[in-house]
Write an enzyme that holds these catalytic residues in place. Structure first.
Site, PDB file in Angstrom:
ATOM      1  N   GLU A 265       0.824  -1.221   0.000  1.00  0.00           N
ATOM      2  CA  GLU A 265       0.000   0.000   0.000  1.00  0.00           C
ATOM      3  C   GLU A 265       0.858   1.272   0.000  1.00  0.00           C
ATOM      4  O   GLU A 265       0.793   2.079   0.925  1.00  0.00           O
ATOM      5  CB  GLU A 265      -0.870  -0.049   1.269  1.00  0.00           C
ATOM      6  CG  GLU A 265      -1.949   0.970   1.365  1.00  0.00           C
ATOM      7  CD  GLU A 265      -2.562   0.916   2.754  1.00  0.00           C
ATOM      8  OE1 GLU A 265      -3.785   0.873   2.821  1.00  0.00           O
ATOM      9  OE2 GLU A 265      -1.830   0.909   3.761  1.00  0.00           O
ATOM     10  N   PRO A 266       1.644   1.442  -1.023  1.00  0.00           N
ATOM     11  CA  PRO A 266       2.521   2.612  -1.035  1.00  0.00           C
ATOM     12  C   PRO A 266       1.833   3.863  -1.567  1.00  0.00           C
ATOM     13  O   PRO A 266       0.904   3.785  -2.378  1.00  0.00           O
ATOM     14  CB  PRO A 266       3.635   2.195  -1.999  1.00  0.00           C
ATOM     15  CG  PRO A 266       3.077   1.089  -2.819  1.00  0.00           C
ATOM     16  CD  PRO A 266       1.797   0.630  -2.226  1.00  0.00           C
ATOM     17  N   GLY A 267       2.312   5.001  -1.101  1.00  0.00           N
ATOM     18  CA  GLY A 267       1.923   6.277  -1.682  1.00  0.00           C
ATOM     19  C   GLY A 267       3.117   6.835  -2.431  1.00  0.00           C
ATOM     20  O   GLY A 267       3.215   6.797  -3.660  1.00  0.00           O
ATOM     21  N   ARG A 304       6.711  20.042   2.350  1.00  0.00           N
ATOM     22  CA  ARG A 304       7.609  19.022   2.921  1.00  0.00           C
ATOM     23  C   ARG A 304       8.914  19.577   3.488  1.00  0.00           C
ATOM     24  O   ARG A 304       9.331  19.174   4.581  1.00  0.00           O
ATOM     25  CB  ARG A 304       7.900  17.905   1.902  1.00  0.00           C
ATOM     26  CG  ARG A 304       6.638  17.140   1.477  1.00  0.00           C
ATOM     27  CD  ARG A 304       6.976  15.912   0.651  1.00  0.00           C
ATOM     28  NE  ARG A 304       7.585  14.883   1.461  1.00  0.00           N
ATOM     29  CZ  ARG A 304       8.839  14.500   1.376  1.00  0.00           C
ATOM     30  NH1 ARG A 304       9.646  15.033   0.493  1.00  0.00           N
ATOM     31  NH2 ARG A 304       9.301  13.563   2.178  1.00  0.00           N
ATOM     32  N   CYS A 339       4.636  35.456   3.777  1.00  0.00           N
ATOM     33  CA  CYS A 339       5.024  36.358   4.843  1.00  0.00           C
ATOM     34  C   CYS A 339       5.234  35.529   6.102  1.00  0.00           C
ATOM     35  O   CYS A 339       4.422  35.515   7.023  1.00  0.00           O
ATOM     36  CB  CYS A 339       3.939  37.410   5.049  1.00  0.00           C
ATOM     37  SG  CYS A 339       4.548  38.774   6.021  1.00  0.00           S
ATOM     38  N   GLU A 340       6.325  34.773   6.100  1.00  0.00           N
ATOM     39  CA  GLU A 340       6.678  33.911   7.220  1.00  0.00           C
ATOM     40  C   GLU A 340       8.134  33.506   7.019  1.00  0.00           C
ATOM     41  O   GLU A 340       8.498  32.987   5.961  1.00  0.00           O
ATOM     42  CB  GLU A 340       5.758  32.680   7.257  1.00  0.00           C
ATOM     43  CG  GLU A 340       6.163  31.711   8.324  1.00  0.00           C
ATOM     44  CD  GLU A 340       5.004  30.930   8.935  1.00  0.00           C
ATOM     45  OE1 GLU A 340       3.834  31.288   8.743  1.00  0.00           O
ATOM     46  OE2 GLU A 340       5.306  29.950   9.618  1.00  0.00           O
TER      47      GLU A 340
END
Ligand SMILES: *Cc1c(COP(=O)(O)O)cnc(C)c1O
Length: 419
Positions: A265-267, A304, A339-340
């Site tokens: 069941e890989p993503g 990520r 803006c971070e």
């Protein structure tokens, strides 16, 4: 894999195609290559069932591609069930399985109506499903009591993990009470496979079946297969992975006196390498010690690096046809428009800034983030009120839009039409 200049002319991710698409649809945008997905599916054909964990990339056109190639899907929310149904999946042969540790009322109605098997991750869920849909087809998700992840946020087993059922013996009276049909046992030890963990997972699976005498038809190994994000990383050893799980399956089959099927069941493994994110350089600036290249994609698009400190290879395409000098690279920090201050693509999992060696670029050039097909578009948000960006798929020899750019009007509509 790529150099820092995008020289791979023999893939569809070449300068010519990228510049053409950017001209037509403007940037930032996601591009996928269906052929890479198909190639990855073929690598897993030894398994009886390949089930795509769609949270990695849930675009319905990608799901359709999987369906047409005999791959089933996993859904982890009501929305993902809807995506599965609209992509042509149904409950026949468990086309969709719902995996979760909690289930809400609307989802209960859905899984009952469409007879979608549920991979159950908590005892409460067993009661809730049993009350609404006695006799439902279920899987049990086991907490393997240890875990592993590419980052502690993706560790899915052990005493600190919220996933799965800790004491599987508690399910036995409930399976009886609600007349559930138990299809299989499932274990997902987390993303980033370490082979010693894998052996323990296989042992644990066998132990659970033998210990509680569950009569099951299938076991699922979950996902977590890695891909080489860095140039020097090696590809995942599928043969070894299959061999270990196949041994576990054989032991279980011989104990139960019938064949037990093996599901994977890989993503990430299926889609990560199939996608890129193309962004445009909008500013190049310096502080006393750093060179910053700021592009028009932010962590609202690709989260990520910010969330896990993940590495994505970055290559460069000149926007005006001039030749970039790969011999003369500079330590570069790559950031986005948000803006971070954490909106930096080159950072480690502690949030410390890292640098990439990139040639000198200027506004109007393009930065390409590689291997963003998994947990890229599907983790995007509207933070800073930035609309979702387009997704383009290369399939059967041509490019087509599989998600257009979200409009500002669509984004605001929930508020302008809130009653
Ligand atoms: C996320 C998830 C997967 C896929 O994980 P990858 O690391 O992308 O392979 C598989 N199974 C379950 C239950 C998941 O939640």
């Amino acid at each position: 894999m790529f150099n820092c200049l995008n020289k791979k002319q023999n893939t569809i991710f070449n300068q010519h195609n990228i510049l053409k698409l950017v001209k037509k649809y403007s940037s930032p945008l996601w591009i996928y290559d269906a052929n890479i997905i198909l190639k990855n599916i073929r690598k897993l054909r030894q398994f009886d069932v390949i089930r795509f964990a769609q949270k990695a990339c849930s675009n319905i056109h990608i799901l359709r591609l999987f369906r047409e190639n005999g791959v089933k899907i996993d859904a982890v929310s009501l929305g993902e069930i809807e995506r599965g149904l609209i992509s042509g999946y149904n409950s026949i042969n468990q086309g969709i399985i719902f995996t979760a540790d909690v289930i809400d009322f609307l989802t209960l109605k859905k899984i009952k109506r469409y007879r979608i098997p549920v991979n159950v991750g908590s005892i409460d869920m067993l009661h809730q499903i049993g009350e609404v849909s006695p006799g439902h087809h279920i899987w049990l998700r086991i907490n393997p009591k240890f875990g592993h992840g590419h980052n502690k946020k993706t560790n899915t087993g052990g005493e600190h993990s919220k996933h799965g059922i800790w004491d599987i013996s508690l399910t036995i009276p409930l399976i009886k009470k609600y007349n559930f049909k138990l299809i299989g046992l499932h274990m997902h030890i987390g993303s980033g496979v370490d082979y010693s963990y894998l052996e323990r997972a296989c042992e644990e699976m066998v132990k659970q079946v033998l210990c509680f005498n569950f009569d099951i038809q299938m076991i699922s190994t979950g996902g977590g297969l890695t891909i080489p994000y860095k140039l020097n990383e090696r590809s995942f050893d599928i043969k070894k992975y299959f061999t270990l799980w196949n041994e576990a399956r054989k032991k279980i089959s011989s104990h139960l006196n019938h064949v037990v099927q093996l599901e994977i069941e890989p993503g990430r493994f299926l889609v990560a390498e199939s996608g890129i994110l193309v962004s445009e350089v909008r500013s190049v600036k310096k502080t006393s010690s750093r060179l910053f290249v700021l592009v028009n994609a932010g962590f609202n698009d690709l989260i990520r690096p910010v969330m896990y400190g993940s590495y994505h290879h970055i290559s460069v395409i000149s926007g005006d046809g001039r030749v970039l000098n790969e011999e003369n690279t500079k330590e570069t920090v790559v950031g986005g428009p948000l803006c971070e201050s954490g909106d930096i693509f080159t950072q480690n999992s502690q949030g410390d800034i890292e640098v990439r060696m990139l040639p000198r670029v200027k506004p109007g050039d393009y930065l390409v983030f590689h291997d963003t097909g998994a947990y890229g578009a599907s983790m995007s948000s509207n933070y800073n009120s930035r609309p979702l960006i387009p997704e383009i798929l290369f399939e059967d020899g041509h490019f087509r839009v599989i998600r257009r750019r979200q409009t500002m009007e669509e984004l605001l509509r929930l508020e302008t039409h809130c009653v």
